[in-house]
Design a protein around this motif. Structure first.
Motif, PDB file in Angstrom:
ATOM      1  N   GLY A 284       0.810  -1.209   0.000  1.00 51.92           N
ATOM      2  CA  GLY A 284       0.000   0.000   0.000  1.00 51.92           C
ATOM      3  C   GLY A 284       0.844   1.260   0.000  1.00 51.92           C
ATOM      4  O   GLY A 284       0.523   2.238  -0.693  1.00 51.92           O
ATOM      5  N   GLU A 285       1.943   1.242   0.759  1.00 52.59           N
ATOM      6  CA  GLU A 285       2.799   2.419   0.834  1.00 52.59           C
ATOM      7  C   GLU A 285       3.450   2.714  -0.510  1.00 52.59           C
ATOM      8  O   GLU A 285       3.579   3.878  -0.903  1.00 52.59           O
ATOM      9  CB  GLU A 285       3.883   2.212   1.898  1.00 52.59           C
ATOM     10  N   LEU A 286       3.855   1.675  -1.232  1.00 47.29           N
ATOM     11  CA  LEU A 286       4.469   1.869  -2.546  1.00 47.29           C
ATOM     12  C   LEU A 286       3.488   2.566  -3.484  1.00 47.29           C
ATOM     13  O   LEU A 286       3.853   3.513  -4.195  1.00 47.29           O
ATOM     14  CB  LEU A 286       4.894   0.524  -3.130  1.00 47.29           C
ATOM     15  N   ALA A 287       2.251   2.105  -3.482  1.00 48.06           N
ATOM     16  CA  ALA A 287       1.236   2.721  -4.345  1.00 48.06           C
ATOM     17  C   ALA A 287       0.934   4.151  -3.897  1.00 48.06           C
ATOM     18  O   ALA A 287       0.856   5.079  -4.716  1.00 48.06           O
ATOM     19  CB  ALA A 287      -0.035   1.880  -4.326  1.00 48.06           C
ATOM     20  N   ARG A 288       0.799   4.328  -2.596  1.00 46.77           N
ATOM     21  CA  ARG A 288       0.432   5.639  -2.054  1.00 46.77           C
ATOM     22  C   ARG A 288       1.525   6.681  -2.329  1.00 46.77           C
ATOM     23  O   ARG A 288       1.240   7.822  -2.693  1.00 46.77           O
ATOM     24  CB  ARG A 288       0.207   5.527  -0.547  1.00 46.77           C
ATOM     25  N   ALA A 289       2.769   6.286  -2.161  1.00 40.58           N
ATOM     26  CA  ALA A 289       3.878   7.232  -2.256  1.00 40.58           C
ATOM     27  C   ALA A 289       4.245   7.593  -3.690  1.00 40.58           C
ATOM     28  O   ALA A 289       4.872   8.630  -3.921  1.00 40.58           O
ATOM     29  CB  ALA A 289       5.104   6.664  -1.544  1.00 40.58           C
TER      30      ALA A 289
END
Length: 246
Positions: free
Chosen positions: A183-188
């Protein structure tokens, strides 16, 4: 959310490894082509094929089998493993691949990623394989001093729009995906993300689906299908926002 069954090729057979380790291999089929057709008949809309021998050798080693798979199915197929030249990218696309996944090349040949994206656009994906937050390359045998997030931002600048993100510590373990890192990869970054590694149960798929609003629009499932901990019918129903019939 798109469900993408995986076929990992080693010595012409359909196998699964645990954390990418060759000494932890399970052979699930001597006929990967029949397996590809099986997933298509079960309702799969995409297929993920990895040339494990190619990943370790640095050049494709199962092209004959890959060619047979591409000829046997009508659904789109994405292919990875040992793709480290534009010539190999072109050959796979000519054989019928819809997407080609670059992994090690994103670290060792970053300019090639730019050129591939310029020439082939959305047909080019990058596989970001992380071990404890750091990028692993060359069949996951080497970890480099670069975070998965750093690499994601670099390749985004080179024109990549979609990545396959794998937490190596989860791959083939049936311990559940790394939802936080995915999720963090997509969000960032805003990149489209294909989640990979660790999916074991229907609940895992429901959890990945909750990341869809961030851009995690696909999930690769391998060992869970072969081990029977989740069925493709069940996975497709969850992905579509429906629950499978009892």
């Amino acid at each position: 959310m798109l469900i993408i069954p995986a076929i990992d090729l080693r010595a012409g057979k359909c196998v699964r490894l645990v954390e990418g380790k060759l000494d932890q291999e399970t052979v699930y089929s001597d006929d990967p082509v029949a397996m590809a057709v099986h997933w298509q008949e079960q309702g799969a809309r995409w297929l993920h094929v990895v040339d494990l021998d190619g990943a370790f050798a640095g050049a494709p080693k199962n092209l004959d089998v890959i060619s047979e798979i591409l000829a046997a199915v009508k659904m789109p197929v994405q292919i990875g493993g040992g793709i480290r030249s534009l010539e190999t990218v072109e050959r796979l696309l000519e054989l019928g691949a819809t997407r080609v996944i670059l992994g090690t090349a994103a670290i060792l040949k970053p300019q090639m990623v730019s050129e591939a994206c310029d020439k082939y656009g959305e047909a080019i994906l990058v596989g970001i394989d992380g071990r404890n937050g750091r990028v692993a390359i060359e069949g996951w045998g080497m970890t480099v001093n670069k975070s998965t997030l750093e690499l994601a931002k670099e390749i985004q600048d080179r024109g990549v729009q979609r990545v396959v993100f794998t937490d190596i510590r989860r791959d083939g373990t049936l311990q559940g995906p790394n939802l936080e890192a995915t999720g963090e990869l997509a969000r960032a970054t805003g990149l489209k993300v294909v989640a990979s590694g660790g999916v074991s149960t229907a609940d895992d798929l429901r959890a990945v689906k909750k990341l869809e609003h961030l851009g995690v629009d696909s999930v690769i499932i391998g060992k869970s299908l072969y081990a029977g901990t989740v069925t493709l019918k069940e996975a497709l129903a969850i992905a579509a926002g429906e629950e499978a019939e009892a």
